[in-house]
Design a protein around this motif. Structure first.
Motif, short mmCIF file in Angstrom:
data_model
loop_
_atom_site.label_atom_id
_atom_site.label_comp_id
_atom_site.label_asym_id
_atom_site.label_seq_id
_atom_site.Cartn_x
_atom_site.Cartn_y
_atom_site.Cartn_z
N VAL A 165 1.00 -1.07 -0.09
CA VAL A 165 -0.06 -0.07 0.02
C VAL A 165 0.94 1.27 -0.11
CG1 VAL A 165 -1.97 -1.34 1.19
CG2 VAL A 165 -0.24 0.12 2.59
N GLY A 166 0.43 2.47 -0.43
CA GLY A 166 1.06 3.31 -0.45
C GLY A 166 0.55 4.53 -1.18
N GLN B 201 0.29 -9.57 5.77
CA GLN B 201 1.54 -8.93 5.69
C GLN B 201 1.51 -7.75 4.80
OE1 GLN B 201 5.66 -10.96 6.78
NE2 GLN B 201 5.40 -11.42 4.79
N VAL B 202 1.55 -6.41 5.34
CA VAL B 202 1.25 -5.25 4.87
C VAL B 202 2.57 -4.33 4.41
CG1 VAL B 202 -0.14 -3.42 4.28
CG2 VAL B 202 -1.25 -5.46 5.00
N VAL B 203 3.00 -3.86 3.68
CA VAL B 203 4.13 -3.30 3.37
C VAL B 203 3.61 -1.66 2.91
CG1 VAL B 203 6.37 -2.51 2.20
CG2 VAL B 203 5.74 -4.96 2.86
N GLY B 204 4.00 -0.66 3.96
CA GLY B 204 3.54 0.53 3.26
C GLY B 204 4.81 1.48 2.86
N LEU B 205 4.79 1.74 1.77
CA LEU B 205 5.80 2.58 1.04
C LEU B 205 5.52 3.99 1.11
CD1 LEU B 205 6.66 0.67 -2.53
CD2 LEU B 205 7.74 0.20 -0.07
N THR B 206 6.53 4.80 1.56
CA THR B 206 6.31 6.15 1.78
C THR B 206 7.17 7.20 0.52
OG1 THR B 206 8.23 6.60 3.05
CG2 THR B 206 5.88 5.93 4.09
N VAL B 207 6.54 8.19 0.41
CA VAL B 207 7.26 9.07 -0.63
C VAL B 207 6.84 10.49 -0.34
CG1 VAL B 207 5.11 9.10 -2.05
CG2 VAL B 207 7.26 9.54 -3.29
N SER B 208 8.08 11.28 -0.59
CA SER B 208 7.81 12.61 -0.29
C SER B 208 7.00 13.15 -1.39
CB SER B 208 9.33 13.30 0.05
OG SER B 208 9.71 13.35 -1.71
N LEU B 209 6.84 14.49 -0.79
CA LEU B 209 5.73 15.36 -2.08
C LEU B 209 6.69 15.70 -3.19
CD1 LEU B 209 3.28 17.20 -2.66
CD2 LEU B 209 4.35 19.12 -1.41
N THR C 141 -3.14 19.62 -4.44
CA THR C 141 -3.92 18.28 -4.47
C THR C 141 -3.32 17.01 -3.90
OG1 THR C 141 -5.34 19.12 -6.33
CG2 THR C 141 -5.44 16.88 -5.73
N PHE C 142 -2.11 16.80 -4.34
CA PHE C 142 -1.12 15.81 -3.91
C PHE C 142 -0.84 15.97 -2.51
CE2 PHE C 142 2.86 13.14 -5.02
CZ PHE C 142 2.17 12.02 -4.82
N LYS C 143 -0.42 17.14 -2.21
CA LYS C 143 -0.30 17.29 -0.83
C LYS C 143 -1.20 17.06 0.15
CE LYS C 143 1.71 20.52 2.93
NZ LYS C 143 0.77 19.99 3.77
N ALA C 144 -2.44 17.57 -0.26
CA ALA C 144 -3.69 17.00 0.58
C ALA C 144 -3.83 15.57 0.54
CB ALA C 144 -4.86 17.91 -0.32
N LEU C 145 -3.72 14.91 -0.66
CA LEU C 145 -3.72 13.52 -0.71
C LEU C 145 -2.93 12.93 0.52
CD1 LEU C 145 -4.24 11.36 -3.88
CD2 LEU C 145 -2.50 10.87 -2.27
N LEU C 146 -1.75 12.98 0.21
CA LEU C 146 -0.70 12.56 1.07
C LEU C 146 -0.89 12.89 2.61
CD1 LEU C 146 2.81 13.54 -0.38
CD2 LEU C 146 1.47 11.20 -0.49
N ASP C 147 -1.35 14.08 2.82
CA ASP C 147 -1.73 14.40 4.27
C ASP C 147 -2.91 13.43 4.88
OD1 ASP C 147 0.18 15.94 4.19
OD2 ASP C 147 -0.88 17.85 4.36
N ALA C 148 -3.99 13.12 3.97
CA ALA C 148 -5.11 12.64 4.48
C ALA C 148 -5.30 11.08 4.46
CB ALA C 148 -6.36 13.06 3.25
N ARG C 149 -4.09 10.69 3.62
CA ARG C 149 -4.10 9.04 3.67
C ARG C 149 -2.90 8.58 4.45
NH1 ARG C 149 -4.80 8.00 -2.89
NH2 ARG C 149 -6.93 8.82 -3.25
N PRO D 44 -2.16 8.80 7.47
CA PRO D 44 -2.79 7.83 9.02
C PRO D 44 -3.21 6.50 8.50
CG PRO D 44 -3.50 10.22 8.82
CD PRO D 44 -2.88 9.97 7.72
N LEU D 45 -3.90 6.44 7.23
CA LEU D 45 -4.61 5.16 6.88
C LEU D 45 -3.56 4.26 6.40
CD1 LEU D 45 -7.64 6.69 4.75
CD2 LEU D 45 -7.34 6.01 7.13
N TYR D 46 -2.47 4.56 5.89
CA TYR D 46 -1.58 3.85 5.24
C TYR D 46 -0.53 3.11 6.48
CZ TYR D 46 -1.99 5.66 0.77
OH TYR D 46 -2.53 6.21 -0.55
N ALA D 47 -0.50 4.18 7.67
CA ALA D 47 0.28 3.66 8.84
C ALA D 47 -0.82 2.69 9.87
CB ALA D 47 0.41 5.03 9.73
N GLU D 48 -1.93 2.96 9.56
CA GLU D 48 -3.11 1.78 10.26
C GLU D 48 -2.64 0.46 9.91
OE1 GLU D 48 -8.06 1.35 10.29
OE2 GLU D 48 -7.14 3.45 10.23
#
Length: 206
Positions: free
Chosen positions: A11-12, A99-107, A131-139, A141-145
């Motif tokens: 996910v990510g 087994q869920v891997v969350g990938l992170t990416v900077s803006l 738009t992309f920043k708002a998407l990253l900020d909103a999602r 916590p869900l990826y981390a969850e």
């Protein structure tokens, strides 16, 4: 009795390399790679961007929930979910125990990697950066969850990210020797596109 399920789920956000890294990990583990976006397009008979345009986002999300639920209930090797799949509460619940891997990416990296094209319907607006920043900020916590482990993709090639993922999961596989002209061995450039894989289609951002 063993319950069928994917070995690893990625996910990510858009541009984090879920499909590219997922395919590399699947190759190293010797298992199938499954892209949820590709399953959706196959079932719909059209691209995701066309689904958004012709059917609307609610129709797309409904099909996404259905397809992801089916994929999570079968042995499909390594599974990459679309960026917005975690928006559905039932999908997040279904991911528990996987087994869920969350990938992170900077803006900045995410903007470079995705590009603001019509193939990415939620990022093709008037102000794609906002738009992309708002998407990253909103999602985020869900990826981390849902993530069992989280791996940062910044300044890493696809092979390096795959190695970090496998190490984080305690999987031991031989790491291929770097190849100078292999795009999978090129780290994220500051002014270019990251995690390129000519064998993986460019998934729509959603």
């Amino acid at each position: 009795m063993t319950v069928p399920r994917p070995r690893i789920v990625f996910v990510g956000p858009p541009g984090s390399g879920k499909s590219t890294v997922g395919r590399v990990v699947a190759r190293r583990l010797g298992v199938e790679f499954t892209d949820a976006d590709a399953l959706i397009e196959e079932r719909a008979g059209k691209s995701i961007s066309d689904m958004f345009t012709q059917d609307g986002e609610p129709a797309f999300r409904a099909m996404e929930r259905e397809v992801v639920a089916e994929a999570l209930g079968r042995s499909c090797g390594v599974l990459a979910l679309g960026g917005g799949a975690v928006l559905a509460e039932e999908t997040r619940a279904a991911l528990r125990g996987h087994q869920v891997v969350g990938l992170t990416v900077s803006l900045a990296d995410g903007m470079r990697r995705t590009g603001m094209t019509t193939a990415r319907p939620l990022l093709a607006g008037v102000n794609p950066r906002a738009t992309f920043k708002a998407l990253l900020d909103a999602r985020a916590p869900l990826y981390a969850e849902v993530a069992t482990v989280t791996v940062d993709t910044a300044r890493r090639s696809a092979n390096q990210v795959a190695t970090a993922v496998l190490a984080a999961l305690g999987e031991s596989t031989p790491e291929p020797e770097p190849v100078a002209d292999d795009p999978l061995d090129k780290p994220t450039p500051h002014d270019g596109v990251a995690l390129p894989d000519p064998f993986v289609r460019d998934p729509s951002a959603h």
